[in-house]
Enzyme design. Structure first.
Site, short mmCIF file in Angstrom:
data_model
loop_
_atom_site.label_atom_id
_atom_site.label_comp_id
_atom_site.label_asym_id
_atom_site.label_seq_id
_atom_site.Cartn_x
_atom_site.Cartn_y
_atom_site.Cartn_z
N CYS A 2 20.19 15.46 -78.45
CA CYS A 2 20.39 15.79 -77.04
C CYS A 2 21.77 15.48 -76.48
O CYS A 2 22.31 14.39 -76.68
CB CYS A 2 19.36 15.09 -76.18
SG CYS A 2 17.68 15.49 -76.59
N ARG A 27 26.16 17.78 -81.90
CA ARG A 27 25.24 16.66 -81.97
C ARG A 27 23.88 17.10 -82.51
O ARG A 27 23.09 16.27 -82.96
CB ARG A 27 25.05 16.08 -80.56
CG ARG A 27 26.30 15.49 -79.98
CD ARG A 27 26.13 15.21 -78.50
NE ARG A 27 25.11 14.21 -78.26
CZ ARG A 27 25.31 12.90 -78.26
NH1 ARG A 27 26.51 12.43 -78.49
NH2 ARG A 27 24.33 12.06 -78.03
N TRP A 75 17.19 18.33 -78.48
CA TRP A 75 16.77 18.23 -79.89
C TRP A 75 15.34 17.73 -79.82
O TRP A 75 15.10 16.57 -79.45
CB TRP A 75 17.68 17.24 -80.63
CG TRP A 75 17.51 17.22 -82.12
CD1 TRP A 75 18.10 18.05 -83.01
CD2 TRP A 75 16.74 16.29 -82.88
NE1 TRP A 75 17.74 17.70 -84.29
CE2 TRP A 75 16.90 16.63 -84.24
CE3 TRP A 75 15.92 15.21 -82.57
CZ2 TRP A 75 16.29 15.92 -85.28
CZ3 TRP A 75 15.30 14.51 -83.59
CH2 TRP A 75 15.49 14.87 -84.93
N ASN A 99 18.22 12.34 -72.22
CA ASN A 99 18.42 12.10 -73.66
C ASN A 99 17.79 10.76 -73.96
O ASN A 99 18.06 9.78 -73.29
CB ASN A 99 19.93 12.07 -73.96
CG ASN A 99 20.24 11.64 -75.39
OD1 ASN A 99 19.35 11.66 -76.25
ND2 ASN A 99 21.48 11.27 -75.64
N GLY A 100 16.93 10.71 -75.00
CA GLY A 100 16.28 9.45 -75.35
C GLY A 100 14.78 9.65 -75.48
O GLY A 100 14.31 10.79 -75.54
N GLU A 482 25.52 10.61 -102.43
CA GLU A 482 26.11 11.29 -101.29
C GLU A 482 26.28 12.79 -101.56
O GLU A 482 26.03 13.62 -100.68
CB GLU A 482 27.46 10.62 -100.93
CG GLU A 482 28.22 11.25 -99.80
CD GLU A 482 27.44 11.39 -98.49
OE1 GLU A 482 26.36 10.79 -98.35
OE2 GLU A 482 27.92 12.15 -97.63
N LYS A 486 24.62 15.68 -99.28
CA LYS A 486 25.43 16.74 -98.66
C LYS A 486 24.84 18.11 -98.98
O LYS A 486 24.69 18.96 -98.12
CB LYS A 486 26.83 16.63 -99.23
CG LYS A 486 28.03 16.69 -98.44
CD LYS A 486 28.28 15.81 -97.27
CE LYS A 486 27.16 15.18 -96.53
NZ LYS A 486 27.45 14.13 -95.64
N GLU A 489 21.57 18.66 -97.12
CA GLU A 489 21.75 18.82 -95.67
C GLU A 489 22.17 20.23 -95.30
O GLU A 489 21.64 20.81 -94.36
CB GLU A 489 22.85 17.86 -95.16
CG GLU A 489 22.43 16.42 -95.00
CD GLU A 489 23.58 15.55 -94.47
OE1 GLU A 489 23.34 14.75 -93.58
OE2 GLU A 489 24.71 15.67 -94.98
N HIS A 505 13.53 7.94 -117.75
CA HIS A 505 12.33 7.13 -117.52
C HIS A 505 11.33 7.81 -116.60
O HIS A 505 10.54 7.14 -115.95
CB HIS A 505 12.73 5.76 -116.97
CG HIS A 505 13.55 4.96 -117.93
ND1 HIS A 505 13.06 4.52 -119.14
CD2 HIS A 505 14.86 4.58 -117.91
CE1 HIS A 505 14.00 3.87 -119.80
NE2 HIS A 505 15.12 3.90 -119.08
N LYS A 605 23.72 15.27 -85.29
CA LYS A 605 24.87 14.47 -85.70
C LYS A 605 24.70 13.02 -85.28
O LYS A 605 25.08 12.11 -86.00
CB LYS A 605 26.12 15.06 -85.03
CG LYS A 605 27.42 14.34 -85.34
CD LYS A 605 27.92 14.69 -86.71
CE LYS A 605 29.22 14.03 -87.07
NZ LYS A 605 29.37 13.98 -88.55
#
Ligand code: G6P
Length: 610
Positions: A2, A27, A75, A99-100, A482, A486, A489, A505, A605
């Site tokens: 948001c 964001r 969001w 937002n929250g 990482e 990436k 994502e 294993h 983000k």
């Protein structure tokens, strides 16, 4: 996650709000909306989907020019993605964006229902809206109503509010969710982050929790719950608008990868004195360092992967044990914390709620906290006892790239600093490493970026795969974690990163004909063992791309289908050169698939909820 922008002043509010929403897009969001009006009930236009859909709706509404408005990118958390759940929400007396998360929304809604309120959306936000409405009807004073309402709210929020019968003002307040304010000769602004305000000012205020912000055309005021004026310190941000724009690159992510070499140079050189790491942070002063029992590292996502590198380097160079735990899990078990310990949290945005809460957990237990953060003055930076800023500039693409590399570089400097104080390395040995970090490593990364055709070809090879594996040993294995994140994502290819020796294993059962495997082998000590692991997967049909150094490619015969080489100028830090190659691999795979590289589905983000 948001985004909020609000403006009151001379100019056309609609233009400023839309421009601000676009700056906040990175964001992460799934719907957007605006409330515009100078008097009476503002016009609300909102829509699920991209901001372009909102723009179309705004254009067809043919509204007059207004000079006051609040806007939001949502969001979804409570309630699906729909026009109805989008913000702003409004009652008979006010309109609000949020937002929250309102944790006690259910309780509040029940109370408000008993007072005759009804709810039309599925959001937690509406409970806060109606609570303010309820208090406003009782108290007839917007300031008192807001303070009274937030005293009954549990959770996190940043609100921007317009009251129908209060002309020429916007009210805003935050608790644990980011919100900044600014005043210029154009008028007053609030925004979730500085990128939305860069076209207008670099001087901003970051009000504390529960401080009411009152915006009017000619001033921005701040008040505490007693109604007394408070004066947050003005901060000057050294980012510029161009840094937050694409500058000719097709995507922010590619631009940000291209900025890695300079970000590393800038960050590393900021913390060197005569070639030796130097930090102001009290927890890193000699006496305190000698007293450190254990280090804890906590972070999320990419920052967590930088933490893995930090653990490896600190343990190897300084011989201080490091406990690392993903921030969302940190407080889910009873951590063994000692007052002699040091807690390091890593965050690009400085706003990640999970990281903030693990930081709070450590602070509550009397542990010294050190934050490594990219955004100046962010919540994590302000909450920690000490802060070290990475100098990556604004990072807009949701998938973090340059922030990761500079976080690793700062952790390397900290490891060297600790090692020197603990007399495990001499000053000259440390200098040899800092030259690698400040000069050789960035040059090696520059070459990866400028000679990336091989990586592009490899990306074309894998972009239609459904599953893929990254394998490596030692620091290469941390970098694989990482690289795999990436790829997941932004290209939506399912991938797993495995320590190469562990694959056999269990997970090797998933290797079948044609499955792509990226084998990272940049470390001479583990190269022979990597070759054995590559043979194991190849003999089960895997198509292997080896990522190694020019030197190792000459000295070792890698059994593989494709080889990508990087320069080893970075010496023991070459794994970071490989990391850039993996970032480019993910980038090109996503771009080739025609996906929204910078704004991948479902991701935000800055994740400001736990
Ligand atoms: C979100 C983002 C990730 C990021 C993580 C941590 O999940 O989608 O890309 O790595 O947050 O963010 P931070 O700002 O704390 O580094």
């Amino acid at each position: 996650m948001c985004g909020i922008i609000g403006f009151i002043g001379e100019d056309n509010a609609s233009d400023i709000l839309i421009k601000g929403l676009k700056a906040l897009e990175y964001r992460g969001y799934d719907s957007s909306g605006v409330a515009l009006g100078d008097d009476g009930k503002p016009k609300i236009i909102k829509s699920a989907g991209r901001i372009s859909v909102l723009e179309e709706k705004l254009a067809s509404a043919s509204l007059p020019v207004f000079h006051r408005g609040i806007a939001h990118t949502r969001w979804a958390t409570h309630g699906g993605v729909s026009d109805l759940n989008s913000h702003p929400h409004s009652s008979d007396s006010l309109s609000l964006v949020h937002n929250g998360i309102i944790e006690n929304y259910y309780e509040l809604e029940s109370m408000l229902r008993s007072e005759g309120y009804t709810f039309s959306s599925e959001t937690d936000t509406e409970a806060a809206l109606m609570l303010i409405d309820y208090e406003y009807r009782r108290l007839h004073d917007p300031e008192k109503a807001i303070f009274k309402a937030i005293s009954g709210i549990r959770g996190s929020f940043a609100f921007a509010i317009i009251f129908n019968d209060v002309k020429e003002k916007i009210y805003a307040v935050r608790r644990q969710s980011p919100l900044i304010a600014a005043h210029t000769n154009k008028g007053s602004f609030i925004a979730s982050d500085v990128t939305a305000l860069l076209p207008y000012t670099k001087d901003i205020y970051r009000p504390e929790d529960d401080v009411l912000i009152i915006l009017s055309k000619d001033k921005t005021e701040f008040k505490n719950k007693n109604g007394d004026a408070v004066y947050p310190i003005s901060e000057h941000v050294d980012w510029n608008e161009e840094e937050a724009q694409k500058g000719g690159f097709p995507h922010f992510m590619l631009k940000e990868i291209s900025e890695i070499p300079d970000s590393v140079r800038k960050t590393v050189s900021s913390y060197l004195a005569d070639g030796i790491p130097y930090f102001d942070a009290a927890s890193l002063k000699e006496d305190n360092v000698l007293n450190i029992g254990r280090i804890h590292v906590s972070a999320c996502g990419t920052a967590m992967h930088a933490g893995l590198i930090g653990k490896r380097l600190i343990e190897e160079l300084a011989h201080i044990p490091v406990n690392i735990e993903t921030a969302s899990e940190f407080r889910c078990r009873s951590q063994i914390l000692d007052k002699r310990d040091l807690m390091i949290v890593l965050s690009q945005s400085g706003e990640t709620a999970d990281t903030l809460s693990s930081l709070a957990y450590a602070k509550e237990r009397g542990v010294n906290t050190l934050a490594i953060v990219n955004v100046f003055g962010s919540s994590i930076a302000r909450s920690a006892d000490d802060v070290i800023y990475t100098k990556a500039g604004p990072e807009i693409a949701v998938a973090s790239t340059k922030a990761y590399t500079v976080q690793c570089a700062v952790l390397a400097l900290i490891a060297l600093h600790l090692a020197r104080i603990k007399k495990r390395m001499t000053a000259d040995e440390v200098r040899t490493h800092t030259i690698l970090l400040s000069s050789s490593l960035p040059s090696a990364i520059e070459k990866v970026i400028s000679e990336s055709d091989g990586i592009k070809d490899a990306a074309n090879d894998i972009c239609n795969a459904e599953h893929l594996f990254f394998i490596g040993r030692g620091s290469d294995s941390d970098v694989c974690a990482e690289g795999s994140l990436k790829l997941k994502e932004i290209s939506y290819i399912h991938s797993e990163a495995y320590p190469a020796g562990e694959l056999k294993h269990g997970t090797i059962s998933l290797i079948s004909d044609g499955i792509p495997v990226i084998a990272c082998a940049c470390n001479e000590d583990t190269c022979d063992k990597m070759i054995s692991s590559i043979r194991e997967v190849r003999s089960r049909g895997a198509r292997v791309t080896v990522l190694t150094t020019n030197k190792l490619a000459k000295s070792h015969a890698f059994p593989c289908d494709r080889i990508i080489t990087v320069d080893d100028e970075g010496g023991p830090y070459t794994f970071l050169t490989a990391a850039s190659a993996m970032q480019l691999l993910a980038y090109h795979a996503s771009a080739k698939k025609g996906l929204d590289v910078d704004k991948p589905r479902n991701l935000a983000k800055s994740v400001t909820v736990e």
